[in-house]
Motif scaffolding. Structure first.
Motif, mmCIF file in Angstrom:
data_model
loop_
_atom_site.group_PDB
_atom_site.id
_atom_site.type_symbol
_atom_site.label_atom_id
_atom_site.label_comp_id
_atom_site.label_asym_id
_atom_site.label_seq_id
_atom_site.Cartn_x
_atom_site.Cartn_y
_atom_site.Cartn_z
ATOM 1 N N ASP A 32 0.835 -1.202 0.000
ATOM 2 C CA ASP A 32 0.000 0.000 0.000
ATOM 3 C C ASP A 32 0.875 1.259 0.000
ATOM 4 O O ASP A 32 2.068 1.210 0.302
ATOM 5 N N THR A 33 0.229 2.384 -0.289
ATOM 6 C CA THR A 33 0.932 3.668 -0.363
ATOM 7 C C THR A 33 0.453 4.607 0.739
ATOM 8 O O THR A 33 -0.750 4.728 0.982
ATOM 9 N N ILE A 34 1.409 5.245 1.400
ATOM 10 C CA ILE A 34 1.117 6.247 2.419
ATOM 11 C C ILE A 34 1.702 7.575 1.962
ATOM 12 O O ILE A 34 2.822 7.632 1.451
ATOM 13 N N GLY A 35 0.926 8.640 2.099
ATOM 14 C CA GLY A 35 1.377 9.968 1.701
ATOM 15 C C GLY A 35 1.810 10.782 2.904
ATOM 16 O O GLY A 35 1.173 10.743 3.955
ATOM 17 N N ILE A 36 2.910 11.515 2.758
ATOM 18 C CA ILE A 36 3.412 12.388 3.820
ATOM 19 C C ILE A 36 3.308 13.832 3.341
ATOM 20 O O ILE A 36 3.815 14.176 2.261
ATOM 21 N N LEU A 37 2.664 14.675 4.133
ATOM 22 C CA LEU A 37 2.510 16.088 3.767
ATOM 23 C C LEU A 37 2.546 16.967 5.004
ATOM 24 O O LEU A 37 2.556 16.475 6.131
ATOM 25 N N ALA A 38 2.572 18.266 4.787
ATOM 26 C CA ALA A 38 2.583 19.226 5.885
ATOM 27 C C ALA A 38 1.298 20.034 5.848
ATOM 28 O O ALA A 38 1.029 20.722 4.868
ATOM 29 N N THR A 39 0.512 19.938 6.908
ATOM 30 C CA THR A 39 -0.721 20.720 6.996
ATOM 31 C C THR A 39 -0.519 22.007 7.783
ATOM 32 O O THR A 39 -1.414 22.845 7.828
ATOM 33 N N ALA A 40 0.637 22.133 8.402
ATOM 34 C CA ALA A 40 0.853 23.294 9.286
ATOM 35 C C ALA A 40 2.264 23.858 9.088
ATOM 36 O O ALA A 40 2.548 24.492 8.091
ATOM 37 N N ARG A 41 3.144 23.594 10.043
ATOM 38 C CA ARG A 41 4.468 24.213 10.031
ATOM 39 C C ARG A 41 5.354 23.615 8.934
ATOM 40 O O ARG A 41 5.241 22.453 8.577
ATOM 41 N N LYS A 42 6.253 24.446 8.417
ATOM 42 C CA LYS A 42 7.118 24.036 7.308
ATOM 43 C C LYS A 42 8.130 22.982 7.746
ATOM 44 O O LYS A 42 8.564 22.928 8.902
ATOM 45 N N VAL A 43 8.526 22.166 6.795
ATOM 46 C CA VAL A 43 9.501 21.099 7.040
ATOM 47 C C VAL A 43 10.110 20.683 5.710
ATOM 48 O O VAL A 43 9.435 20.699 4.674
ATOM 49 N N ASP A 44 11.399 20.327 5.729
ATOM 50 C CA ASP A 44 12.034 19.840 4.508
ATOM 51 C C ASP A 44 12.243 18.330 4.596
ATOM 52 O O ASP A 44 11.800 17.679 5.542
ATOM 53 N N MET A 45 12.950 17.781 3.634
ATOM 54 C CA MET A 45 13.061 16.326 3.528
ATOM 55 C C MET A 45 13.940 15.692 4.599
ATOM 56 O O MET A 45 13.691 14.562 5.013
ATOM 57 N N ALA A 46 14.964 16.403 5.041
ATOM 58 C CA ALA A 46 15.961 15.781 5.923
ATOM 59 C C ALA A 46 15.361 15.126 7.166
ATOM 60 O O ALA A 46 15.658 13.955 7.455
ATOM 61 N N ASP A 91 -8.336 12.588 -2.226
ATOM 62 C CA ASP A 91 -9.103 12.136 -3.390
ATOM 63 C C ASP A 91 -8.381 11.078 -4.215
ATOM 64 O O ASP A 91 -8.985 10.482 -5.109
ATOM 65 N N ASN A 92 -7.102 10.854 -3.939
ATOM 66 C CA ASN A 92 -6.309 9.897 -4.713
ATOM 67 C C ASN A 92 -6.560 8.479 -4.188
ATOM 68 O O ASN A 92 -6.139 8.140 -3.077
ATOM 69 N N PRO A 93 -7.215 7.611 -4.967
ATOM 70 C CA PRO A 93 -7.541 6.266 -4.470
ATOM 71 C C PRO A 93 -6.318 5.388 -4.227
ATOM 72 O O PRO A 93 -6.409 4.390 -3.502
ATOM 73 N N ALA A 94 -5.182 5.747 -4.800
ATOM 74 C CA ALA A 94 -3.978 4.942 -4.619
ATOM 75 C C ALA A 94 -3.344 5.157 -3.249
ATOM 76 O O ALA A 94 -2.589 4.312 -2.767
ATOM 77 N N ILE A 95 -3.637 6.279 -2.616
ATOM 78 C CA ILE A 95 -3.078 6.582 -1.299
ATOM 79 C C ILE A 95 -4.035 6.075 -0.224
ATOM 80 O O ILE A 95 -5.189 6.481 -0.166
ATOM 81 N N LYS A 96 -3.545 5.193 0.627
ATOM 82 C CA LYS A 96 -4.387 4.527 1.624
ATOM 83 C C LYS A 96 -4.316 5.164 3.005
ATOM 84 O O LYS A 96 -5.128 4.857 3.878
ATOM 85 N N ALA A 97 -3.312 6.025 3.234
ATOM 86 C CA ALA A 97 -3.186 6.728 4.512
ATOM 87 C C ALA A 97 -2.470 8.044 4.268
ATOM 88 O O ALA A 97 -1.595 8.136 3.401
ATOM 89 N N ILE A 98 -2.854 9.067 5.042
ATOM 90 C CA ILE A 98 -2.257 10.394 4.941
ATOM 91 C C ILE A 98 -1.601 10.705 6.279
ATOM 92 O O ILE A 98 -2.272 10.734 7.316
ATOM 93 N N TRP A 99 -0.296 10.952 6.244
ATOM 94 C CA TRP A 99 0.500 11.092 7.460
ATOM 95 C C TRP A 99 1.050 12.503 7.554
ATOM 96 O O TRP A 99 1.755 12.960 6.643
ATOM 97 N N CYS A 100 0.739 13.187 8.619
ATOM 98 C CA CYS A 100 1.275 14.535 8.823
ATOM 99 C C CYS A 100 2.781 14.469 9.087
ATOM 100 O O CYS A 100 3.246 13.669 9.906
ATOM 101 N N ALA A 101 3.505 15.348 8.412
ATOM 102 C CA ALA A 101 4.952 15.393 8.603
ATOM 103 C C ALA A 101 5.322 16.055 9.914
ATOM 104 O O ALA A 101 6.295 15.664 10.567
ATOM 105 N N LYS A 102 4.523 17.055 10.301
ATOM 106 C CA LYS A 102 4.879 17.887 11.444
ATOM 107 C C LYS A 102 3.619 18.536 12.009
ATOM 108 O O LYS A 102 2.592 18.597 11.334
ATOM 109 N N GLY A 103 3.716 19.025 13.230
ATOM 110 C CA GLY A 103 2.612 19.762 13.832
ATOM 111 C C GLY A 103 2.849 21.248 13.765
ATOM 112 O O GLY A 103 3.132 21.793 12.708
#
Length: 319
Positions: A32-46, A91-103
């Motif tokens: 399965d695929t999990i997506g990582i995004l930021a809904t609040a404070r900025k964050v980079d890849m490291a 809305d993407n059916p391929a993504i099964k979970a959405i994970w916040c990167a940061k608070g």
């Protein structure tokens, strides 16, 4: 025929009403695929690398959101950018979970930009804690379960117990916790739907469409870096809005790095909470390992849990 129909209608009307059953999104499985995004404070890849490697070690594919690396003062891009990133993952059916990167702060600024139409038809796991409480509450209000647990940047400093509970929750394995006794605990045993999150965020959304219904449920609260009199003010607000009068039980998580004024408030966070909640004849569990701590155990909001608080300890079991 008329009398029979009337009789049946009378029975139906007299039956007690039951809450609509909560939808449990499909648990994850390898591939399965999990997506990582930021809904609040900025964050980079490291700082995300440990979280990405952990997901990949569990056999999951990882998609990185467009908000990662964006810089808009404190935030990970403008409100519309964060909302668009989240909407596309919802809305993407391929993504099964959405994970916040940061608070941090900022999720409340995008909530009204979101369309949950597709999400309600085919729900998926929303994962995070702290500022993510806005989305937990909003989604729980749609009768959909969510996962309160680590954000991606905290994986590197999380305890093995927190990580294992996170894996179990994502993959649908049985969750249960046994905790030592606390002097402020109130004994009792109840079963109910678990809801809640960060105290400051719950306080801030009272009266909004994102405020969930807590009647007959078990509420979890935690917080970080607040003045002690703020804790008292927020708890008094929840009390005056009948949160504690109407719930079946209360679980208190981490109350971490609290601050005080030059003239001390005179009580720590747990003493404040105990004083405000002691009048209620419901089980209360203090010091549950979840929140802004390294041992941030996973909690499935919207699921049925049994909390059994005794003089020797507390057991919380997810049904």
């Amino acid at each position: 025929m008329y009398r029979k129909t009337l009789f049946l209608l009378t029975i139906l009307v007299s039956l007690p009403s039951f809450a609509q059953s909560v939808k449990i999104p499909p648990y994850l499985k390898k591939g399965d695929t999990i997506g990582i995004l930021a809904t609040a404070r900025k964050v980079d890849m490291a700082p995300l690398q440990a979280g990405i490697k952990l997901m990949e070690s569990w056999g999951l594919h990882v998609v990185i959101g467009k908000t990662i690396g964006l810089d808009n003062d404190q935030l990970a891009g403008a409100d519309w950018q964060r909302a668009t990133d989240l909407q596309q993952m919802m809305d993407n059916p391929a993504i099964k979970a959405i994970w916040c990167a940061k608070g941090g702060y900022g999720t409340v600024r995008l909530i009204e930009r979101l369309d949950f139409t597709k999400f309600k038809k085919k729900p998926k796991w929303f994962v995070g804690f702290s500022d993510a409480t806005v989305l937990h509450s909003h989604i729980n209000n749609l009768d959909i379960a969510t996962l309160h647990g680590m954000v991606a940047i905290t994986v590197g400093r999380a305890t093995p117990e927190a990580i294992e509970s996170f894996r179990k929750a994502l993959f649908g394995e049985k969750l249960s916790y046994s905790l030592p006794a606390h002097k402020f605990n109130k004994p009792g045993k109840v079963t109910g739907e678990l809801v809640g999150g960060n105290l400051s965020v719950l306080y801030s959304i009272i009266g909004s469409p994102s405020e969930a219904d807590y009647k007959g449920k078990i509420i979890f609260i935690e917080d970080l870096d607040e003045y002690l009199y703020h804790i008292d003010r927020m708890m008094m607000n929840l009390k005056r809005n009948d949160y504690f009068k109407n719930v079946k039980g209360i679980i208190i998580g981490g109350m971490t790095k609290m601050r005080d004024n030059d003239i001390p408030w005179g009580h720590d966070a747990l003493e404040i909470i105990q004083d405000i909640t002691k009048e209620y004849d419901i089980p209360i569990c203090f010091n549950f390992p979840a929140g802004h701590i390294q041992d941030n155990r996973a909690l499935v909001f919207g699921s049925q849990v049994t909390m059994d608080v005794t003089a020797t300890g507390t057991k919380i079991t997810f049904d």
